[in-house]
Enzyme design. Sequence first.
Site, PDB file in Angstrom:
ATOM      1  N   ASN A 142       0.855  -1.182   0.052  1.00 14.91           N
ATOM      2  CA  ASN A 142       0.151   0.129  -0.090  1.00 14.91           C
ATOM      3  C   ASN A 142       0.749   1.166  -0.066  1.00 14.91           C
ATOM      4  O   ASN A 142       2.022   1.255   0.427  1.00 14.91           O
ATOM      5  CB  ASN A 142      -0.834  -0.068   1.241  1.00 14.91           C
ATOM      6  CG  ASN A 142      -1.979  -1.089   1.403  1.00 14.91           C
ATOM      7  OD1 ASN A 142      -2.202  -1.643   0.156  1.00 14.91           O
ATOM      8  ND2 ASN A 142      -2.446  -1.614   2.300  1.00 14.91           N
ATOM      9  N   VAL A 143       0.244   2.459  -0.429  1.00 18.21           N
ATOM     10  CA  VAL A 143       0.969   3.706  -0.511  1.00 18.21           C
ATOM     11  C   VAL A 143       0.290   4.790   0.270  1.00 18.21           C
ATOM     12  O   VAL A 143       0.510   5.936  -0.041  1.00 18.21           O
ATOM     13  CB  VAL A 143       1.224   4.138  -2.000  1.00 18.21           C
ATOM     14  CG1 VAL A 143       1.829   3.109  -3.022  1.00 18.21           C
ATOM     15  CG2 VAL A 143      -0.508   4.207  -2.631  1.00 18.21           C
ATOM     16  N   ASP A 144      -0.537   4.227   1.223  1.00 11.73           N
ATOM     17  CA  ASP A 144      -1.286   5.337   1.928  1.00 11.73           C
ATOM     18  C   ASP A 144      -0.635   5.607   3.484  1.00 11.73           C
ATOM     19  O   ASP A 144      -1.512   6.738   3.729  1.00 11.73           O
ATOM     20  CB  ASP A 144      -2.691   4.571   2.096  1.00 11.73           C
ATOM     21  CG  ASP A 144      -2.706   3.140   2.766  1.00 11.73           C
ATOM     22  OD1 ASP A 144      -1.620   3.044   3.513  1.00 11.73           O
ATOM     23  OD2 ASP A 144      -3.583   2.278   2.475  1.00 11.73           O
ATOM     24  N   HIS A 159       5.768  -0.425  -2.697  1.00 13.58           N
ATOM     25  CA  HIS A 159       5.614   0.398  -3.895  1.00 13.58           C
ATOM     26  C   HIS A 159       5.568   2.067  -3.498  1.00 13.58           C
ATOM     27  O   HIS A 159       4.986   2.790  -4.239  1.00 13.58           O
ATOM     28  CB  HIS A 159       4.007   0.183  -4.298  1.00 13.58           C
ATOM     29  CG  HIS A 159       3.985  -1.450  -4.731  1.00 13.58           C
ATOM     30  ND1 HIS A 159       2.702  -2.177  -4.801  1.00 13.58           N
ATOM     31  CD2 HIS A 159       4.773  -2.052  -5.182  1.00 13.58           C
ATOM     32  CE1 HIS A 159       2.889  -3.327  -5.287  1.00 13.58           C
ATOM     33  NE2 HIS A 159       4.335  -3.280  -5.668  1.00 13.58           N
ATOM     34  N   CYS A 221      15.049  22.067  -9.555  1.00 17.88           N
ATOM     35  CA  CYS A 221      15.633  21.981 -10.878  1.00 17.88           C
ATOM     36  C   CYS A 221      14.826  22.154 -12.019  1.00 17.88           C
ATOM     37  O   CYS A 221      15.017  22.334 -13.305  1.00 17.88           O
ATOM     38  CB  CYS A 221      16.251  20.676 -11.284  1.00 17.88           C
ATOM     39  SG  CYS A 221      15.223  19.313 -11.293  1.00 17.88           S
ATOM     40  N   SER A 259      -4.515  -9.229   0.686  1.00 14.93           N
ATOM     41  CA  SER A 259      -3.830  -9.119  -0.734  1.00 14.93           C
ATOM     42  C   SER A 259      -4.410 -10.285  -1.653  1.00 14.93           C
ATOM     43  O   SER A 259      -4.329 -11.470  -1.016  1.00 14.93           O
ATOM     44  CB  SER A 259      -2.370  -8.981  -0.608  1.00 14.93           C
ATOM     45  OG  SER A 259      -1.902  -8.824  -2.049  1.00 14.93           O
ATOM     46  N   ASN A 284      -7.703 -12.917   3.542  1.00 12.98           N
ATOM     47  CA  ASN A 284      -8.366 -12.050   2.549  1.00 12.98           C
ATOM     48  C   ASN A 284      -9.349 -12.406   2.030  1.00 12.98           C
ATOM     49  O   ASN A 284      -9.829 -13.786   1.941  1.00 12.98           O
ATOM     50  CB  ASN A 284      -7.115 -12.254   1.351  1.00 12.98           C
ATOM     51  CG  ASN A 284      -7.550 -11.288   0.173  1.00 12.98           C
ATOM     52  OD1 ASN A 284      -7.442 -10.061   0.376  1.00 12.98           O
ATOM     53  ND2 ASN A 284      -7.988 -11.735  -0.749  1.00 12.98           N
ATOM     54  N   CYS A 302     -10.088  -7.696   7.648  1.00 12.40           N
ATOM     55  CA  CYS A 302      -8.663  -7.792   8.590  1.00 12.40           C
ATOM     56  C   CYS A 302      -9.126  -6.924   9.700  1.00 12.40           C
ATOM     57  O   CYS A 302      -8.555  -7.409  10.846  1.00 12.40           O
ATOM     58  CB  CYS A 302      -7.643  -7.035   7.477  1.00 12.40           C
ATOM     59  SG  CYS A 302      -7.379  -7.460   5.846  1.00 12.40           S
TER      60      CYS A 302
END
Length: 312
Positions: A142-144, A159, A221, A259, A284, A302
């Site tokens: 997860n990216v949270d 990730h 930049c 997952s 899951n 979960c």
Amino acid sequence: MSFGVPFRAVRGCRVANLSQQCSHGSVGLFVPPSPPVDPEKVKELQRFVTLSKRLLVMTGAGVSTESGIPDYRSEKVGLYARTDRRPIQHRDFVRSAPTRQRYWARNFVGWPQFSSRQPNPAHWALSRWERRGKLHWLVTQNVDALHTKAGSRRLTELHGCMHRVLCLDCGEHTARGELQERFEALNPAWSAEGHGLAPDGDVFLTEEQVRSFRVPPCARCGGPLKPDVVFFGDTVNPHKVDFVHRRVREADSLLVVGSSLQVYSGYRFILTAREEKLPIAILNIGPTRSDQLACLKLDSPCGELLPLIDPQ
């Protein structure tokens, strides 16, 4: 399932107010249906955890749906089931300025709601396992940043994380919150009505809405900016992959939480666990790519099941 939602003002910008669609009702909105928690299965998972001395846990999007963040693949409630939209591809983002403009406009509207999401009982349970010495390592797809918010430290974000921004030219990292302020300064009169909520924090906008949105360059930049995450079609940093492989080989068991393991970037570590003859348990809702490799499979939310387990 799509939502038209009202505006709210933010420093002169008018962006969609997603709180109505993502408040208390959203806790169950993105969680697929599942059978009641089976007490016998809880006992089996308790035994699995109790016998583990160096437990590695791998989490996916299903651990965050109870926090109001949708996933991609869940039956009936995932993004793929609710809409024909598909996630952005790495190659398109890197090569196309209009693609980046579209992405950042959608992400700008969705960011206040996405970034305000809080850990649910599953995140807190795993953090408690770490403090109790049960958790050898936690790997999340997860990216949270919800595991970090819950206090997890023995953590690899496979990730990346949406709360960081990367310059594609010079590699400078900045906080996503700082970029939000720059968006607001560049787009004081811009307005858009968002529809729906996507797993990575953006919303759905029309091409007409996006056309006038201005995207700032890297402050260092002048290069293009990208969330510090692995988009579809990109690859995980090989050093990070090697690091997780080492953590798997150090472990004595592996628990998958939320997952389906459809993406190879996570599935590969299950293959390593099998090579190392580690016992594998999977929590899951719905089938996964590795059900046949697991000694225990549980179909429960979960956040309902993990707090029942004592990390003794």
